[in-house]
Design a protein around this motif. Sequence first.
Motif, mmCIF file in Angstrom:
data_model
loop_
_atom_site.group_PDB
_atom_site.id
_atom_site.type_symbol
_atom_site.label_atom_id
_atom_site.label_comp_id
_atom_site.label_asym_id
_atom_site.label_seq_id
_atom_site.Cartn_x
_atom_site.Cartn_y
_atom_site.Cartn_z
ATOM 1 N N THR A 158 0.832 -1.211 0.000
ATOM 2 C CA THR A 158 0.000 0.000 0.000
ATOM 3 C C THR A 158 0.860 1.251 0.000
ATOM 4 O O THR A 158 0.548 2.236 -0.687
ATOM 5 N N GLU A 159 1.939 1.242 0.781
ATOM 6 C CA GLU A 159 2.840 2.407 0.775
ATOM 7 C C GLU A 159 3.451 2.607 -0.610
ATOM 8 O O GLU A 159 3.565 3.740 -1.099
ATOM 9 N N MET A 160 3.851 1.500 -1.244
ATOM 10 C CA MET A 160 4.413 1.601 -2.594
ATOM 11 C C MET A 160 3.359 2.088 -3.575
ATOM 12 O O MET A 160 3.616 2.981 -4.405
ATOM 13 N N PHE A 161 2.177 1.534 -3.489
ATOM 14 C CA PHE A 161 1.090 1.899 -4.399
ATOM 15 C C PHE A 161 0.727 3.376 -4.240
ATOM 16 O O PHE A 161 0.482 4.086 -5.226
ATOM 17 N N ARG A 162 0.718 3.844 -2.992
ATOM 18 C CA ARG A 162 0.393 5.255 -2.736
ATOM 19 C C ARG A 162 1.426 6.183 -3.370
ATOM 20 O O ARG A 162 1.073 7.186 -3.996
ATOM 21 N N LYS A 163 2.694 5.848 -3.180
ATOM 22 C CA LYS A 163 3.755 6.685 -3.749
ATOM 23 C C LYS A 163 3.694 6.697 -5.276
ATOM 24 O O LYS A 163 3.817 7.748 -5.918
ATOM 25 N N LEU A 164 3.506 5.521 -5.860
ATOM 26 C CA LEU A 164 3.477 5.424 -7.319
ATOM 27 C C LEU A 164 2.236 6.094 -7.898
ATOM 28 O O LEU A 164 2.290 6.709 -8.973
#
Length: 449
Positions: free
Chosen positions: A145-151
């Motif tokens: 989720t953190e990766m998805f949010r940043k991307l």
Amino acid sequence: MQSFISWMEKHFLPIASKIGNQRHLVAIRDAFVYTMPLMILGAFAVLLNNLPIPGFQDFMNKIFSEQVDKAFIWTKLGGNVWNGTFAVLSVFIAFLVAYNLATSYKVSGLAAGVVSVGSFFTVGGLAGMDSSGLFIALIVGLLSTEMFRKLSGNKHLIIKMPDGVPPAVAKSFAALLPAMIVITFWGFITTLFNAAQISNVVTWFYKIAQQPFMGMASSYPMALLLAFITPLLWFFGLHGANMIEPFMQTINAPAITANLTAFKAGKKIPYIVNKPFFDSFVNMGGTGVTIGLLIAILLVGRKNKQYTTVGALAAAPGIFNINEPLTFGLPIVLNPILFIPYILTPMICVTVAYFATAGGLVPAAIAMPPWVTPPIIGGVIATASWQGGVLAAVNIVISVVIYSPFVYMATVIANREEKTVVSDDATATIDASTSTGDAAKESKGHATV
């Protein structure tokens, strides 16, 4: 005591408050809250299939004599329910943790949840859809989720669709590249593990980390620590149960599954400490074993008007382990008189329950009754034995014994303060009457002149 409370308010309370509101912990806690009905249902289904009542199995087998896949047909209901609850618990958690966390960031929760589930299966979640994959599901849910949010915040990775395209299609294309990158990342990580001769990340992690951690969490020192921290947080007005819930649920689901498996196989149940252990033998009436406080008020606090009034209002919810009326009504929060029993009682009850279970006097908890199950009944259901009810009753008696002198002390202090107030009011009335009389005499004297 006042200096201790002041020190805690200054140094401990701000840190505890930040932890309680930390978005990642809140996401985990709420995810388990959503799955609680499924976990309770799954536990009851397995318990029904293996109810330890003499003659029950033979009776049911005779009535429903038909067999399917070497099992009696009546047990299939419980097995099928388990397949839809505990058997896929980690999948639910992978989705819900991501959904909650993404929503807190105001990012599409559905998209993040789908990506998290895809990532979970990428790392080998198919072999750990039940509670054995719980830790990996949590890790993948948070990190993906953190990766998805940043991307998703990178405008160069967003595919914009022309006007007129249905919103659902537009959102799916907007999440396309971020989702592909996240899942590919987990695929690459898994490939590295495979190159190190680890065929499945989930089962490997369960054996080297999750199982040892569950053993440590099921120890007496850890149980004692949990029994101390939760009421301590509540004493300062923080929802201790909610703050500890992510940790409790992380160790609870795998422990319950392992206990049920051992129970079905007729083996020794491995984990003593789990959530039903606390709910059934410690948190009776609510955090702090406040069912004992209610009874103590009835026995020795009847001359304390505040305690009796609040106790009467709190009795009904207290039977179902809801003690907010007591916590904020007496109050227990920042009450120096009740601080000692509120902290001490659950620790003693944990000690009694732990060693009674470890000594074989009471079976370990194998089922998870709803946390609102009344005391004693919860002990019977959790352990599938009458001994569980007896242990709960013993702990209630212990809690009453501990709370009673402090309730009596509070009553004496309250009555003394009430007499002081009445005395002060009476003195004030006499002074006022005297002043009025003097004024009247003076007025009369002036009138005569």
